[in-house]
Motif scaffolding. Structure first.
Motif, PDB file in Angstrom:
ATOM      1  N   GLU A 177       0.835  -1.206   0.000  1.00 55.90           N
ATOM      2  CA  GLU A 177       0.000   0.000   0.000  1.00 55.90           C
ATOM      3  C   GLU A 177       0.866   1.252   0.000  1.00 55.90           C
ATOM      4  OE1 GLU A 177      -3.390   2.234   2.767  1.00 55.90           O
ATOM      5  OE2 GLU A 177      -2.781   0.177   3.214  1.00 55.90           O
ATOM      6  N   THR A 178       1.925   1.241   0.776  1.00 59.90           N
ATOM      7  CA  THR A 178       2.839   2.389   0.799  1.00 59.90           C
ATOM      8  C   THR A 178       3.540   2.540  -0.537  1.00 59.90           C
ATOM      9  OG1 THR A 178       3.214   2.102   3.179  1.00 59.90           O
ATOM     10  CG2 THR A 178       4.832   3.399   1.972  1.00 59.90           C
ATOM     11  N   CYS A 179       3.930   1.424  -1.132  1.00 56.76           N
ATOM     12  CA  CYS A 179       4.584   1.469  -2.445  1.00 56.76           C
ATOM     13  C   CYS A 179       3.690   2.117  -3.489  1.00 56.76           C
ATOM     14  CB  CYS A 179       4.972   0.061  -2.896  1.00 56.76           C
ATOM     15  SG  CYS A 179       6.325  -0.663  -1.965  1.00 56.76           S
ATOM     16  N   GLU A 180       2.412   1.790  -3.460  1.00 59.19           N
ATOM     17  CA  GLU A 180       1.489   2.359  -4.438  1.00 59.19           C
ATOM     18  C   GLU A 180       1.352   3.871  -4.253  1.00 59.19           C
ATOM     19  OE1 GLU A 180      -0.809   3.335  -7.412  1.00 59.19           O
ATOM     20  OE2 GLU A 180       0.242   1.415  -7.178  1.00 59.19           O
TER      21      GLU A 180
ATOM     22  N   ASP B  82       6.549  12.577   2.205  1.00 64.85           N
ATOM     23  CA  ASP B  82       5.832  13.403   3.167  1.00 64.85           C
ATOM     24  C   ASP B  82       4.583  12.692   3.680  1.00 64.85           C
ATOM     25  OD1 ASP B  82       5.228  15.838   4.591  1.00 64.85           O
ATOM     26  OD2 ASP B  82       3.662  16.169   3.099  1.00 64.85           O
ATOM     27  N   SER B  83       4.440  12.654   4.996  1.00 63.85           N
ATOM     28  CA  SER B  83       3.284  12.097   5.726  1.00 63.85           C
ATOM     29  C   SER B  83       3.224  10.571   5.705  1.00 63.85           C
ATOM     30  CB  SER B  83       1.956  12.658   5.181  1.00 63.85           C
ATOM     31  OG  SER B  83       1.582  12.040   3.962  1.00 63.85           O
ATOM     32  N   LEU B  84       4.189   9.901   5.094  1.00 64.23           N
ATOM     33  CA  LEU B  84       4.178   8.435   5.039  1.00 64.23           C
ATOM     34  C   LEU B  84       4.920   7.789   6.210  1.00 64.23           C
ATOM     35  CD1 LEU B  84       4.711   7.830   1.208  1.00 64.23           C
ATOM     36  CD2 LEU B  84       2.570   7.909   2.509  1.00 64.23           C
ATOM     37  N   ASN B  85       5.677   8.579   6.944  1.00 59.81           N
ATOM     38  CA  ASN B  85       6.363   8.109   8.158  1.00 59.81           C
ATOM     39  C   ASN B  85       7.320   6.951   7.895  1.00 59.81           C
ATOM     40  OD1 ASN B  85       4.962   9.962   9.901  1.00 59.81           O
ATOM     41  ND2 ASN B  85       3.160   8.612   9.783  1.00 59.81           N
ATOM     42  N   ILE B  86       8.022   6.988   6.761  1.00 51.62           N
ATOM     43  CA  ILE B  86       9.067   6.006   6.503  1.00 51.62           C
ATOM     44  C   ILE B  86      10.303   6.722   5.943  1.00 51.62           C
ATOM     45  CG2 ILE B  86       7.484   4.091   6.068  1.00 51.62           C
ATOM     46  CD1 ILE B  86       8.110   4.448   3.072  1.00 51.62           C
TER      47      ILE B  86
ATOM     48  N   TYR C  36      11.728  -1.739  -4.909  1.00 55.07           N
ATOM     49  CA  TYR C  36      10.919  -1.590  -6.114  1.00 55.07           C
ATOM     50  C   TYR C  36       9.518  -1.076  -5.761  1.00 55.07           C
ATOM     51  CZ  TYR C  36      14.760  -4.047  -8.186  1.00 55.07           C
ATOM     52  OH  TYR C  36      16.025  -4.381  -8.602  1.00 55.07           O
ATOM     53  N   TYR C  37       9.145   0.036  -6.394  1.00 58.06           N
ATOM     54  CA  TYR C  37       7.858   0.678  -6.123  1.00 58.06           C
ATOM     55  C   TYR C  37       6.843   0.460  -7.228  1.00 58.06           C
ATOM     56  CZ  TYR C  37       9.918   2.927  -2.105  1.00 58.06           C
ATOM     57  OH  TYR C  37      10.520   3.143  -0.893  1.00 58.06           O
TER      58      TYR C  37
ATOM     59  N   VAL D 232       7.023  -5.659  -6.342  1.00 58.86           N
ATOM     60  CA  VAL D 232       6.847  -4.383  -5.650  1.00 58.86           C
ATOM     61  C   VAL D 232       6.993  -4.593  -4.145  1.00 58.86           C
ATOM     62  CG1 VAL D 232       5.149  -2.600  -5.076  1.00 58.86           C
ATOM     63  CG2 VAL D 232       5.419  -3.360  -7.449  1.00 58.86           C
ATOM     64  N   GLY D 233       7.800  -3.745  -3.520  1.00 57.69           N
ATOM     65  CA  GLY D 233       8.034  -3.821  -2.083  1.00 57.69           C
ATOM     66  C   GLY D 233       9.271  -4.578  -1.669  1.00 57.69           C
ATOM     67  N   ASP D 234       9.862  -5.342  -2.604  1.00 59.99           N
ATOM     68  CA  ASP D 234      11.052  -6.134  -2.267  1.00 59.99           C
ATOM     69  C   ASP D 234      12.298  -5.270  -2.222  1.00 59.99           C
ATOM     70  OD1 ASP D 234       9.499  -8.371  -2.155  1.00 59.99           O
ATOM     71  OD2 ASP D 234      10.290  -9.291  -3.981  1.00 59.99           O
ATOM     72  N   LEU D 235      13.212  -5.641  -1.343  1.00 55.19           N
ATOM     73  CA  LEU D 235      14.564  -5.086  -1.285  1.00 55.19           C
ATOM     74  C   LEU D 235      15.515  -6.128  -1.851  1.00 55.19           C
ATOM     75  CD1 LEU D 235      16.823  -3.111  -0.224  1.00 55.19           C
ATOM     76  CD2 LEU D 235      16.706  -4.397   1.933  1.00 55.19           C
ATOM     77  N   ILE D 236      16.292  -5.754  -2.873  1.00 57.90           N
ATOM     78  CA  ILE D 236      17.252  -6.665  -3.485  1.00 57.90           C
ATOM     79  C   ILE D 236      18.632  -6.015  -3.475  1.00 57.90           C
ATOM     80  CG2 ILE D 236      17.948  -7.792  -5.643  1.00 57.90           C
ATOM     81  CD1 ILE D 236      15.023  -8.238  -6.273  1.00 57.90           C
ATOM     82  N   LEU D 237      19.619  -6.787  -3.052  1.00 57.22           N
ATOM     83  CA  LEU D 237      21.012  -6.359  -3.078  1.00 57.22           C
ATOM     84  C   LEU D 237      21.788  -7.270  -4.006  1.00 57.22           C
ATOM     85  CD1 LEU D 237      19.885  -6.005   0.045  1.00 57.22           C
ATOM     86  CD2 LEU D 237      22.264  -5.374   0.497  1.00 57.22           C
ATOM     87  N   PHE D 238      22.726  -6.698  -4.762  1.00 55.83           N
ATOM     88  CA  PHE D 238      23.649  -7.526  -5.529  1.00 55.83           C
ATOM     89  C   PHE D 238      24.969  -6.793  -5.689  1.00 55.83           C
ATOM     90  CE2 PHE D 238      21.374  -5.116  -8.778  1.00 55.83           C
ATOM     91  CZ  PHE D 238      22.342  -4.778  -9.707  1.00 55.83           C
TER      92      PHE D 238
END
Length: 259
Positions: free
Chosen positions: A37-40, A96-100, A169-170, A218-224
């Motif tokens: 939901e935050t990503c969207e 702004d206002s998403l608190n992240i 990824y958003y 969407v929402g995943d964190l990927i490192l490489f």
């Protein structure tokens, strides 16, 4: 025989981070790092925001919001650092206002592996910017990222021994947009194969067929490890937007972030 001991994305642990730094695994994933939901909400704001281009590179199908050091790495240092506060203000307005604070969240996640982690600093200038947004449409051709190889002027980020990246990824495309990581490491020995005047390499630089093809969610964190050759597969529809920065391994074993 290749370098990887596992051909898959692995969990974020101290052991796996060390393996990634040593080119032994292709990448690390933390699923649902940011709620969908935050990503969207972020993606909607980004679609309404003007992205800048990478005008120092020819025909690269990526635009950005924020500040990208490689655009200014061959200029005088104040030019880059004078742009930092304005770039950060733009990012702050998107959240702004998403608190992240995803950059702080990534730093905290990496710190859980036992390493000291923070933003990169340049003596006399302060902290670098980290956390640019990037939008891909088209083929991000085969390349590698390694500041000590690509930057000829003395910056703190050129003193690292390894270079990774993180991406959250958003928004993803309807088709295409896969990340492909190859089990071939960029080195001084193969750097001469880079296409003259371009940012990318021919596929002949690859030492083996081993690779991992990833369609991020969407929402995943990927490192490489960006010293592994990699590419973004072509696409023409939708929006593939991520937030990202590099991660450098310093001589003292700590990690520093910069975009």
């Amino acid at each position: 025989m290749g370098n990887w001991i596992r051909n898959e994305l692995c969990a974020l642990t101290e052991e796996n981070l060390n393996l990634l730094l040593d080119f032994k695994i292709p990448g690390i994933i933390v699923e649902n790092f940011i709620p969908a939901e935050t990503c969207e909400r972020v993606a909607q704001r980004l679609r309404e925001t003007a992205f800048d281009n990478y005008d120092h590179l020819k025909d690269i199908p990526v635009h950005h919001i924020g500040l990208c050091h490689n655009q200014w790495a061959h200029s005088e240092k104040p030019i880059y650092f004078d742009k930092k506060d304005q770039a950060q203000q733009v990012i702050d307005e998107i959240y702004d206002s998403l608190n992240i604070d995803p950059v702080a969240m990534v730093i905290d996640a990496l710190a859980q592996t036992g390493r000291s982690v923070g933003l990169f600093e340049e003596p006399g200038f302060g902290q670098y910017f980290a956390g640019a947004f990037r939008s891909f449409r088209g083929h991000g051709r085969l390349h590698a990222d390694h500041a000590p190889s690509h930057i000829k002027q003395p910056w703190s980020v050129t003193e690292i021994s390894r270079q990774m990246t993180w991406n959250i990824y958003y928004s993803m495309l309807n088709t295409g947009g896969e990340l492909v990581i190859y089990d071939t490491i960029h080195t001084a020995a193969n750097d001469h194969m880079k296409v003259p005047g371009e940012y990318y390499f021919p596929y002949e630089v690859l030492e083996r067929e081993d690779h991992l093809r990833i369609r991020p969610k969407v929402g995943d964190l990927i490192l490489f490890n960006t010293q592994n050759f990699h590419e973004i597969l072509g696409n023409t529809d939708g929006h593939r937007i991520s937030q990202t920065s590099f991660i450098g391994l310093k001589q003292d074993g700590s990690l520093g972030l910069w975009s």
